[in-house]
Enzyme design. Structure first.
Site, PDB file in Angstrom:
ATOM      1  N   LYS A  20       0.680  -1.115  -0.134  1.00  0.00           N
ATOM      2  CA  LYS A  20      -0.133  -0.001  -0.053  1.00  0.00           C
ATOM      3  C   LYS A  20       0.927   1.415   0.083  1.00  0.00           C
ATOM      4  O   LYS A  20       0.437   2.294  -0.739  1.00  0.00           O
ATOM      5  CB  LYS A  20      -0.881   0.080   1.322  1.00  0.00           C
ATOM      6  N   SER A 157       6.032  12.525  12.125  1.00  0.00           N
ATOM      7  CA  SER A 157       5.660  11.584  11.004  1.00  0.00           C
ATOM      8  C   SER A 157       6.476  11.663   9.849  1.00  0.00           C
ATOM      9  O   SER A 157       6.656  12.650   9.315  1.00  0.00           O
ATOM     10  CB  SER A 157       4.247  11.934  10.652  1.00  0.00           C
ATOM     11  N   ASP A 300       3.396   0.156  12.976  1.00  0.00           N
ATOM     12  CA  ASP A 300       2.196  -0.728  12.381  1.00  0.00           C
ATOM     13  C   ASP A 300       2.566  -2.201  12.542  1.00  0.00           C
ATOM     14  O   ASP A 300       1.437  -3.086  12.540  1.00  0.00           O
ATOM     15  CB  ASP A 300       1.984  -0.605  10.682  1.00  0.00           C
ATOM     16  N   ARG A 373      -5.786  -3.252  11.492  1.00  0.00           N
ATOM     17  CA  ARG A 373      -4.661  -3.939  11.798  1.00  0.00           C
ATOM     18  C   ARG A 373      -4.852  -4.578  13.356  1.00  0.00           C
ATOM     19  O   ARG A 373      -4.250  -5.469  13.449  1.00  0.00           O
ATOM     20  CB  ARG A 373      -3.253  -3.004  12.134  1.00  0.00           C
TER      21      ARG A 373
END
Length: 415
Positions: A20, A157, A300, A373
């Protein structure tokens, strides 16, 4: 939709969907070029659909069919609304890109995305000719970015850095981008650099500073294939770590810059038996034990690695995980709830988790918290459970992996 998952170890083989993260970058770069590009992308998620839709609203013509994305580049700049869904990458990449193009309009986020921070990106915009105004439901962007010297902190980020690196080549003059402080999720910025090089963008990276030539258009070639996704592969690799017979994942680039490739190294450190053969990785159960996992570069991966840790011998410490609180759910809280609801032992800390291993998990109902997730980690948990696991709002997996439940069902349950 509620999903009922039978308990037991899984075994078998999976072909992993496309990355992705790489797909976002490829679609944007192709849409900023001079010619059509055909992108092959196995398993197109809602987040990628959101990026394509926003680029179309800005003047591109992107068509998605099966596992193909046909991109005709932006031909005129529109001012409109941009439906970015729950995709943080879409929002944070395209704010600076649209600022470079002079595209004005309103982004319409869904879920928790409106609550995720835009500072210090908004301050960088303000000092370079662009303004963003956040309301309770929208983010409005106006103005046009100017070339020059840019500086931004790297500890909030990596998506901010990627967005600026995609945007700055479009400006009329040359620019520099200095990244201060510790850079979070370095692998994702490395992926951006890799795609910029593929697209023949002229830039250099020296120390903490990028130097980017202006007035450039990316050239992705006529065809591009998105590589396999380590982030989604991690769920099956973790299932393998709980299985005596093991799980093999095909379609992974061993030389990938994806940061979540680190799942292999972490599982090996935890004691899993791992074999790599070209683009295939096989993971089997070993003598699993607790470790310390630094979440700063692999946020993640934390939910699914935490599930494995819940049945490891001893304690596992998840550290530097404060950013998990501003994901699709508060992933420190939702990961602990997942494990504890299934009979595990996870203690929530302000910036991490302490997990004490148990012999096995027990089935129970799990609230996915509308977090893809967490839902997929519940499937991993079922592989270490003695009874079925029921997942609420299970179709939230569409955000990143629409075919997850179908692919998961192809694995054999070992009694």
């Amino acid at each position: 939709m509620t999903k009922e998952i039978l308990p037991g170890e899984r075994a078998g083989e999976i072909v992993v969907p496309a990355s992705k993260s790489q797909a976002h970058r490829a679609v944007i770069l192709a849409a900023l070029g001079n010619h059509d590009v055909e992108i092959t992308c196995k398993g197109i998620s809602d987040d990628i659909v959101a990026t394509a839709a926003c680029m179309n609203s800005a003047g591109a013509n992107i068509e998605i069919k099966d596992n193909r994305i046909h991109v005709s580049p932006v031909s005129s700049q529109h001012s409109t609304t941009f439906e970015c869904g729950e995709s943080g990458s879409t929002l944070r990449f395209l704010l600076p890109v649209f600022g470079a193009l002079g595209v004005e309009g309103e982004f319409i986020p869904k879920g928790r995305l409106i609550d995720r921070p835009l500072n210090p990106l908004d301050e960088v915009f303000k000092s370079h000719g662009m303004s963003i105004v956040k309301t309770a439901t929208t983010i409005k962007c106006t103005g046009k970015l100017t070339h020059g010297e840019y500086e931004i902190s790297g500890n909030v980020s990596s998506q901010y850095i990627t967005g600026l690196l995609l945007a700055l080549p479009l400006l009329e003059g040359d620019s520099s981008l200095r990244v201060t402080g510790a850079l979070q999720s370095k692998g994702y910025v490395a992926m951006t650099e890799e795609l910029l090089t593929k697209a023949n963008i002229d830039y250099t990276h020296t120390g903490d500073t990028y130097f980017i030539k202006g007035s450039q258009k990316p050239d992705m070639g006529e065809y591009f294939t998105v590589e396999g996704d380590y982030s989604n592969a991690a769920f099956y690799l973790c299932m393998g770590a709980l299985s005596a017979d093991g799980v093999t994942v095909h379609g992974l680039n061993p030389d990938s810059s994806q940061g979540d490739k680190a799942a292999i190294a972490v599982l090996k450190e935890m004691g899993a038996d791992i074999t790599i053969d070209g683009s295939s990785v096989t993971v089997k159960k070993g003598s699993l034990h607790g470790v310390t996992i630094d979440a700063s570069q692999i946020p993640d991966l934390i939910p699914t690695l935490s599930v494995v840790a819940s049945v490891c011998e001893g304690e596992t410490h998840i550290i530097n995980a404060e950013r998990l609180r501003i994901k699709e759910s508060d992933r420190i809280a939702s990961t602990c709830a997942l494990i504890n609801n299934l009979g595990g032992n996870a203690k929530e800390l302000p910036d991490g988790i302490v997990i004490t291993g148990v012999n096995n998990l027990t089935g129970e109902t799990v609230d996915s918290c509308n977090d893809h997730r967490i839902a997929m980690s519940a499937a991993v948990a079922a592989c270490a459970s003695t009874s079925k696991v029921i997942v609420l709002d299970s179709m939230c997996v569409r955000k990143s992996y629409p075919d997850f439940w179908e692919d998961f069902a192809t694995l054999e349950i070992k009694s």
